[in-house]
Scaffold this motif. Structure first.
Motif, PDB file in Angstrom:
ATOM      1  N   GLU A 168       0.833  -1.205   0.000  1.00 50.36           N
ATOM      2  CA  GLU A 168       0.000   0.000   0.000  1.00 50.36           C
ATOM      3  C   GLU A 168       0.871   1.260   0.000  1.00 50.36           C
ATOM      4  OE1 GLU A 168      -3.895   0.659   2.470  1.00 50.36           O
ATOM      5  OE2 GLU A 168      -2.212   1.412   3.663  1.00 50.36           O
ATOM      6  N   ALA A 169       1.861   1.295   0.891  1.00 48.49           N
ATOM      7  CA  ALA A 169       2.732   2.463   0.997  1.00 48.49           C
ATOM      8  C   ALA A 169       3.516   2.700  -0.292  1.00 48.49           C
ATOM      9  CB  ALA A 169       3.697   2.292   2.176  1.00 48.49           C
ATOM     10  N   TYR A 196       1.251   4.080  -3.082  1.00 45.68           N
ATOM     11  CA  TYR A 196       1.028   5.519  -2.887  1.00 45.68           C
ATOM     12  C   TYR A 196       2.238   6.320  -3.357  1.00 45.68           C
ATOM     13  CZ  TYR A 196      -3.346   5.448  -0.196  1.00 45.68           C
ATOM     14  OH  TYR A 196      -4.666   5.326   0.185  1.00 45.68           O
ATOM     15  N   ALA A 197       3.427   5.849  -3.029  1.00 45.92           N
ATOM     16  CA  ALA A 197       4.654   6.553  -3.423  1.00 45.92           C
ATOM     17  C   ALA A 197       4.813   6.563  -4.942  1.00 45.92           C
ATOM     18  CB  ALA A 197       5.870   5.906  -2.761  1.00 45.92           C
ATOM     19  N   ARG A 253       2.349   8.977  -6.372  1.00 45.32           N
ATOM     20  CA  ARG A 253       2.811  10.346  -6.061  1.00 45.32           C
ATOM     21  C   ARG A 253       3.933  10.770  -7.006  1.00 45.32           C
ATOM     22  NH1 ARG A 253       3.015   9.788  -0.726  1.00 45.32           N
ATOM     23  NH2 ARG A 253       0.850  10.518  -0.786  1.00 45.32           N
ATOM     24  N   SER A 276      -0.134  12.391   4.016  1.00 44.49           N
ATOM     25  CA  SER A 276      -1.124  11.313   4.088  1.00 44.49           C
ATOM     26  C   SER A 276      -0.439   9.970   4.296  1.00 44.49           C
ATOM     27  CB  SER A 276      -1.966  11.271   2.810  1.00 44.49           C
ATOM     28  OG  SER A 276      -2.985  12.234   2.846  1.00 44.49           O
ATOM     29  N   SER A 277       0.631   9.735   3.561  1.00 44.43           N
ATOM     30  CA  SER A 277       1.359   8.471   3.712  1.00 44.43           C
ATOM     31  C   SER A 277       1.994   8.355   5.097  1.00 44.43           C
ATOM     32  CB  SER A 277       2.447   8.348   2.635  1.00 44.43           C
ATOM     33  OG  SER A 277       1.870   8.114   1.369  1.00 44.43           O
ATOM     34  N   TYR A 333      -1.215   7.785   7.489  1.00 42.11           N
ATOM     35  CA  TYR A 333      -1.976   6.553   7.281  1.00 42.11           C
ATOM     36  C   TYR A 333      -1.104   5.298   7.325  1.00 42.11           C
ATOM     37  CZ  TYR A 333      -6.430   8.772   6.102  1.00 42.11           C
ATOM     38  OH  TYR A 333      -7.622   9.466   6.157  1.00 42.11           O
ATOM     39  N   GLN A 334       0.007   5.310   6.596  1.00 40.19           N
ATOM     40  CA  GLN A 334       0.856   4.121   6.578  1.00 40.19           C
ATOM     41  C   GLN A 334       1.918   4.161   7.682  1.00 40.19           C
ATOM     42  OE1 GLN A 334       0.007   5.598   3.292  1.00 40.19           O
ATOM     43  NE2 GLN A 334      -1.659   4.141   3.632  1.00 40.19           N
ATOM     44  N   VAL A 377       8.535   5.380   6.193  1.00 37.33           N
ATOM     45  CA  VAL A 377       7.675   5.795   5.080  1.00 37.33           C
ATOM     46  C   VAL A 377       8.201   7.091   4.462  1.00 37.33           C
ATOM     47  CG1 VAL A 377       5.329   6.500   4.425  1.00 37.33           C
ATOM     48  CG2 VAL A 377       5.667   4.605   6.014  1.00 37.33           C
ATOM     49  N   ASN A 391       9.285   8.026   0.354  1.00 39.20           N
ATOM     50  CA  ASN A 391       8.624   9.165  -0.284  1.00 39.20           C
ATOM     51  C   ASN A 391       9.606  10.281  -0.628  1.00 39.20           C
ATOM     52  OD1 ASN A 391       5.450   9.090  -0.497  1.00 39.20           O
ATOM     53  ND2 ASN A 391       6.042   7.870   1.276  1.00 39.20           N
TER      54      ASN A 391
END
Length: 207
Positions: free
Chosen positions: A63-64, A67-68, A71, A97-98, A101-102, A113, A117
């Motif tokens: 999931e993380a 998202y990256a 992004r 958000s990451s 949330y993560q 995380v 990112n």
């Protein structure tokens, strides 16, 4: 100027961003309104994978990383060109958000995380971030009353959303110059007016 908006589910970000977008256009600014995950064709495709309720078995690191990846594509294809063209960018969610949330919600760790990112974003951070603070039970009840179809994150237990909120407040403490905590227990008009005051002050300073 790169401005991001953060908040839990049902915090009203989308409506507030639209209000600010229209007001800035009327004032003569060139403005781009976008969102994460999404904002470009590839990023929107990744969004569908992340938020699909059928993907309940998704690993937290998967999931993380998704998202990256979303992004990265969004930043290179949409955000950077807009900033280089002198536009004000209003983005519904970004890096924080990451982290919330993560990093906190999923228990992966803020630093861990942040590392993936930073690689994805080349260290590009917003000039301003507004976190609209609202108790999760209020935001989730708004979603239930609306016509919005709940996504995979909406369906998480309330305890998860409570942890995410704690994560956001921790981030605000770590980055107080960038992240402004906004009381979400008010009308859209009141919240938008508070945020606009911050934005105009910074836009004038940057000229």
């Amino acid at each position: 100027m790169f401005i991001t908006f953060e908040g839990g589910e049902g915090s009203g970000k989308t409506t507030i961003i639209e209000s600010l977008y229209q007001d800035l256009l009327k004032m003569g600014y060139k403005v781009l309104k976008t969102r994460e995950p999404g904002g470009s064709r590839i990023s929107e495709a990744i969004r569908k994978i992340i938020l699909n309720v059928r993907n309940s078995e998704m690993d937290a690191w998967t999931e993380a990383l998704l998202y990256a990846a979303s992004r990265r594509q969004h930043l290179i294809e949409v955000i950077k060109p807009a900033l280089e063209a002198g536009k004000v960018v209003l983005c519904d969610r970004y890096l924080d958000s990451s982290l919330a949330y993560q990093g906190v919600g999923r228990g992966l760790g803020i630093d861990e995380v942040l590392k993936i990112n930073q690689y994805a974003t080349e260290g590009i951070l917003p000039d301003l971030t507004f976190y609209i603070d609202l108790k999760p039970e209020i935001g989730l009840s708004r979603i239930k009353r609306s016509e919005r179809i709940p996504d995979r994150l909406d369906l998480e237990k309330e305890a998860f959303h409570d942890t995410v909120r704690e994560g956001y407040l921790k981030l605000a403490g770590l980055f107080p110059e960038r992240i402004k905590v906004i009381d979400g227990n008010r009308s859209v008009e009141e919240i938008a007016a508070d945020i606009m005051a911050f934005i105009i002050k910074d836009l004038r300073r940057m000229r």
